[in-house]
Write an enzyme that holds these catalytic residues in place. Structure first.
Site, PDB file in Angstrom:
ATOM      1  N   SER A  29      49.074  46.713  39.950  1.00 61.24           N
ATOM      2  CA  SER A  29      47.758  45.644  39.968  1.00 61.24           C
ATOM      3  C   SER A  29      46.987  46.065  41.083  1.00 61.24           C
ATOM      4  O   SER A  29      47.034  47.315  41.540  1.00 61.24           O
ATOM      5  CB  SER A  29      48.420  44.351  40.222  1.00 61.24           C
ATOM      6  OG  SER A  29      47.531  43.525  40.171  1.00 61.24           O
ATOM      7  N   ASN A  30      46.135  45.349  41.813  1.00 64.15           N
ATOM      8  CA  ASN A  30      45.451  45.692  42.836  1.00 64.15           C
ATOM      9  C   ASN A  30      45.054  44.318  43.507  1.00 64.15           C
ATOM     10  O   ASN A  30      45.449  43.377  43.315  1.00 64.15           O
ATOM     11  CB  ASN A  30      43.878  46.385  42.165  1.00 64.15           C
ATOM     12  CG  ASN A  30      43.226  45.401  41.388  1.00 64.15           C
ATOM     13  OD1 ASN A  30      42.914  44.574  41.838  1.00 64.15           O
ATOM     14  ND2 ASN A  30      42.873  45.729  40.107  1.00 64.15           N
ATOM     15  N   HIS A  31      44.306  44.667  44.776  1.00 57.04           N
ATOM     16  CA  HIS A  31      44.100  43.582  45.725  1.00 57.04           C
ATOM     17  C   HIS A  31      43.201  42.537  45.492  1.00 57.04           C
ATOM     18  O   HIS A  31      42.481  41.986  46.411  1.00 57.04           O
ATOM     19  CB  HIS A  31      44.199  44.361  46.993  1.00 57.04           C
ATOM     20  CG  HIS A  31      45.174  44.754  47.884  1.00 57.04           C
ATOM     21  ND1 HIS A  31      46.406  43.974  47.795  1.00 57.04           N
ATOM     22  CD2 HIS A  31      45.722  45.950  48.094  1.00 57.04           C
ATOM     23  CE1 HIS A  31      47.389  44.768  48.223  1.00 57.04           C
ATOM     24  NE2 HIS A  31      46.843  46.028  48.405  1.00 57.04           N
TER      25      HIS A  31
END
Ligand code: C5P
Length: 219
Positions: A29-31
């Site tokens: 995923s990402n932030h």
């Protein structure tokens, strides 16, 4: 900001990250915090729009009076968007969609053993480009987070994905954009551009919606 600005219009917004499973317990995923997309949803409600928020996993409260569709992966998000597109006047793609996903989702938890393993990835569909390419597309707005030549890359992205508008921000600047409370953006469309100075994401969202409403009416 007139409250009837988008009265009766149907606005669909994507927000947050996507989560791409590797196995039953792991994902890529990402932030992305989802803050900009959620601010846009709240501002769209305030503008009188019938507002749908299609969101990857975030920890924010869902704004009042929003039809909420939680999703996980990019492919889930695309399916939810395609479900809504026929009834949509304005589509705003604010999500930080994972560009790649694991080529295979393992049915069981991957066991540790080898010193080195590799993970084949495949491209995810481009959601906003897919929506812009349907037979009767909504007014379609994308975002472009860039670290250099921000306006040139954003304009190129708008043309490549056949968007009506793109909101560009320079993510190399401290304290704005990704995961922060504030943003500063330049809005580009075919016949002009407008720069919004640093402000809270809710105020930026209101100004983005004003610009969308103005250009949408002229279309
Ligand atoms: O190509 P790039 O990821 O920089 O484009 C950003 C814009 O495209 C954003 O509006 C984002 O929500 C959208 N996007 C998408 N589906 C993808 C990748 C990006 O809708 N798979």
């Amino acid at each position: 900001f007139e409250s009837g600005l988008l009265a009766g219009k149907r606005v669909v917004i994507t927000a947050g990250p996507t989560r791409e499973a590797l196995d039953p317990v792991r994902y890529i995923s990402n932030h992305s915090s989802g803050k900009m997309g959620y601010a846009l949803a709240a501002a769209a409600v305030a503008a009188g729009a019938r507002t749908t928020l299609i969101s990857g996993p975030v920890t924010l409260p869902v704004p009042d009076h929003v039809a909420f569709h939680p999703v996980e992966s990019a492919r889930d998000m695309l399916a939810a968007c395609l479900d809504q597109v026929a009834e949509c006047d304005i589509f705003i793609a604010c999500a930080a969609v994972a560009d790649y996903r694991p080529a295979q989702v393992q049915g069981q938890k991957i066991k540790k053993g080898a010193e080195e393993i590799s993970l084949p990835l495949v491209r995810n569909p481009d959601i906003v480009a897919t929506i812009a390419a349907v037979e009767k597309p909504p007014f379609t707005v994308g975002f472009a987070a860039e670290t250099q030549d921000v306006l040139a890359y954003a304009r190129d992205k708008m043309q490549r994905k056949h968007l009506d508008m793109i909101v560009a921000n320079d993510v190399s600047e401290q304290g704005i954009g990704f995961n922060s409370e504030e943003n500063a953006v330049t809005i580009l469309h075919e016949s002009g551009q407008r720069t919004l100075a640093r402000a809270t994401k809710f105020n930026i969202a209101r100004e983005i919606l004003e610009e969308i409403a103005r250009v949408y009416r002229e279309n």
